[in-house]
Design an enzyme around this catalytic site. Structure first.
Site, PDB file in Angstrom:
ATOM      1  N   HIS A  66       0.548  -1.054   0.098  1.00  0.00           N
ATOM      2  CA  HIS A  66       0.140   0.225   0.704  1.00  0.00           C
ATOM      3  C   HIS A  66       0.289   1.503  -0.136  1.00  0.00           C
ATOM      4  O   HIS A  66       1.957   1.714   0.620  1.00  0.00           O
ATOM      5  CB  HIS A  66      -0.945  -0.081   1.276  1.00  0.00           C
ATOM      6  CG  HIS A  66      -0.142  -0.136   2.422  1.00  0.00           C
ATOM      7  ND1 HIS A  66      -0.028   1.093   2.800  1.00  0.00           N
ATOM      8  CD2 HIS A  66      -0.001  -0.823   3.740  1.00  0.00           C
ATOM      9  CE1 HIS A  66      -0.186   1.111   4.265  1.00  0.00           C
ATOM     10  NE2 HIS A  66       0.296  -0.160   4.530  1.00  0.00           N
ATOM     11  N   ASP A 156       6.135   2.121   7.652  1.00  0.00           N
ATOM     12  CA  ASP A 156       4.866   1.823   7.517  1.00  0.00           C
ATOM     13  C   ASP A 156       4.277   2.503   6.446  1.00  0.00           C
ATOM     14  O   ASP A 156       3.835   3.633   7.053  1.00  0.00           O
ATOM     15  CB  ASP A 156       4.251   1.342   8.945  1.00  0.00           C
ATOM     16  CG  ASP A 156       2.911   0.698   8.469  1.00  0.00           C
ATOM     17  OD1 ASP A 156       2.350   0.368   7.489  1.00  0.00           O
ATOM     18  OD2 ASP A 156       1.972   0.727   8.764  1.00  0.00           O
ATOM     19  N   GLU A 182      -4.766   2.073   2.588  1.00  0.00           N
ATOM     20  CA  GLU A 182      -4.665   0.882   3.952  1.00  0.00           C
ATOM     21  C   GLU A 182      -4.734   1.385   4.356  1.00  0.00           C
ATOM     22  O   GLU A 182      -5.818   0.441   5.947  1.00  0.00           O
ATOM     23  CB  GLU A 182      -3.830  -0.013   2.620  1.00  0.00           C
ATOM     24  CG  GLU A 182      -3.974  -1.355   4.398  1.00  0.00           C
ATOM     25  CD  GLU A 182      -3.106  -1.255   5.526  1.00  0.00           C
ATOM     26  OE1 GLU A 182      -2.963  -2.383   6.381  1.00  0.00           O
ATOM     27  OE2 GLU A 182      -2.549  -0.765   5.546  1.00  0.00           O
ATOM     28  N   GLU A 183      -4.391   2.413   5.387  1.00  0.00           N
ATOM     29  CA  GLU A 183      -4.561   2.988   6.917  1.00  0.00           C
ATOM     30  C   GLU A 183      -6.190   3.384   6.876  1.00  0.00           C
ATOM     31  O   GLU A 183      -6.035   3.330   8.488  1.00  0.00           O
ATOM     32  CB  GLU A 183      -3.182   3.849   6.444  1.00  0.00           C
ATOM     33  CG  GLU A 183      -2.171   3.243   6.275  1.00  0.00           C
ATOM     34  CD  GLU A 183      -1.304   2.218   7.311  1.00  0.00           C
ATOM     35  OE1 GLU A 183      -2.484   2.163   8.405  1.00  0.00           O
ATOM     36  OE2 GLU A 183      -0.216   2.571   7.580  1.00  0.00           O
ATOM     37  N   HIS A 287       3.472   3.733  13.657  1.00  0.00           N
ATOM     38  CA  HIS A 287       2.834   4.881  13.809  1.00  0.00           C
ATOM     39  C   HIS A 287       3.187   6.279  14.947  1.00  0.00           C
ATOM     40  O   HIS A 287       2.068   6.753  14.964  1.00  0.00           O
ATOM     41  CB  HIS A 287       1.250   4.465  14.073  1.00  0.00           C
ATOM     42  CG  HIS A 287       0.714   3.718  12.947  1.00  0.00           C
ATOM     43  ND1 HIS A 287      -0.510   3.176  13.465  1.00  0.00           N
ATOM     44  CD2 HIS A 287       0.658   2.965  11.764  1.00  0.00           C
ATOM     45  CE1 HIS A 287      -1.048   2.895  11.946  1.00  0.00           C
ATOM     46  NE2 HIS A 287      -0.058   1.967  11.521  1.00  0.00           N
TER      47      HIS A 287
END
Length: 312
Positions: A66, A156, A182-183, A287
């Site tokens: 992604h 990420d 995606e997130e 994150h």
């Protein structure tokens, strides 16, 4: 690591992947002719929006990675709402741009009054002026590299994107599918999966993403092959991948988690019978602006993808 550093600094929160998609297109057009198998590039906004598909040779396996990241969106009265699930430590540096110019601000707590006049606290920002509502803000990039680690915001999934682009250099047969959103709930993979299945007959996939370090998946000991997170892939397919990793001598760790998810969850819900497995390096400080990944795990991840795209 110059390419990875560039990717990590590129702002592309969920819903705003178009710029990064164009960056990848330009990168492929520049470097693709020198790859072992120059790919067919599929970029069709009518069918795929900001997603991108690279087709190599006679593909048997698709790699989904992604493009988007977490972030924040400006609301009203200096308020912020999260995009995805970012950590929200007060003082984090955020960047963005609106019609008045570039923004470099600080994550903060703002105080407002509700309808009854009571004071409430909410997530906000500190800056010299008000930022236009709807503006996206992302973590300021401070890319740090040592002999053994890389550390930055947005490993990420810019590291997954980096692995896919490095894999492309030697890939003879396969598909690289770059997904969006995606997130923040996904949504692009079902139509990507149907397109790939209908056009190329491919229905087995690898999820090229980054997972978290845990008590069972330790940094520096190899990438993770996920047996499950919130979704459970078919055991027979995961075991094929494990056997190929062991036969090739590529270090890996088996991940078993109850929570979390990826584009694999979208494949599991698709109306085509896809096999899928998450294969990715573990990171610490998930994150946050300080995500940390060991270079040994990056090497393991890339090596395993090279094996799997040859053998699956």
């Amino acid at each position: 690591m110059h390419l990875l550093k560039t990717l990590c600094a590129f702002p592309a929160p969920s819903g705003e992947e178009a710029g990064l998609t164009q960056f990848v297109l330009d990168y492929v057009r520049e470097h693709g002719p020198g790859w072992r198998q120059p790919p067919l590039v599929v970029h069709d906004e009518n069918r795929l929006q900001d997603c991108l598909v690279l087709v190599f040779g006679q593909p048997r396996t698709a790699v989904f990675t992604h493009l988007d990241s977490i972030g924040f969106m400006v609301r009203y009265g200096r308020g912020l709402v999260p995009i995805g699930g970012p950590e929200t430590e007060i003082g984090y540096q955020l960047v963005g741009e609106d019609a008045q110019g570039k923004i470099a601000c600080t994550l903060a707590v703002t105080k407002t009054e509700d309808e009854d006049g009571d004071e409430t606290e909410a997530l906000g920002y500190e800056f010299s002026r008000a930022v236009a509502p709807g503006t996206s803000l992302t973590f300021a990039c401070d890319f740090r590299e040592t002999d053994t680690t890389v550390q930055s915001c947005y490993l990420d999934n810019r590291l997954g994107l980096w692995v896919a682009l490095k894999l492309a250099e030697t890939l003879e047969h396969g598909i690289l599918a770059f997904s969006c959103g995606e997130e923040h709930g996904g949504g692009s993979v079902p139509y990507l999966a149907r397109f790939i299945y209908e056009q190329y007959g491919v229905r087995q996939a690898l999820i090229c993403d980054i997972t978290w370090a845990s008590e069972g998946v330790r940094p520096g000991q190899g990438c993770a092959i996920s047996r499950r997170d919130s979704a459970i892939p078919r055991r027979s397919y995961v075991e094929r991948i494990r056997r190929l990793a062991e036969a090739a001598g590529v270090p890996y760790q088996l991940e078993v988690e109850e929570h979390g998810g990826s584009d694999g969850r979208e494949l599991q819900r698709a109306d085509v019978a896809w096999d899928w497995c998450f294969v990715g390096a573990p990171e610490e400080n998930v994150h946050t602006p300080h995500e940390l990944v060991h270079k040994a795990d990056i090497a393991s991840m890339l090596a395993l993808y090279q094996v799997l795209l040859r053998e699956l």
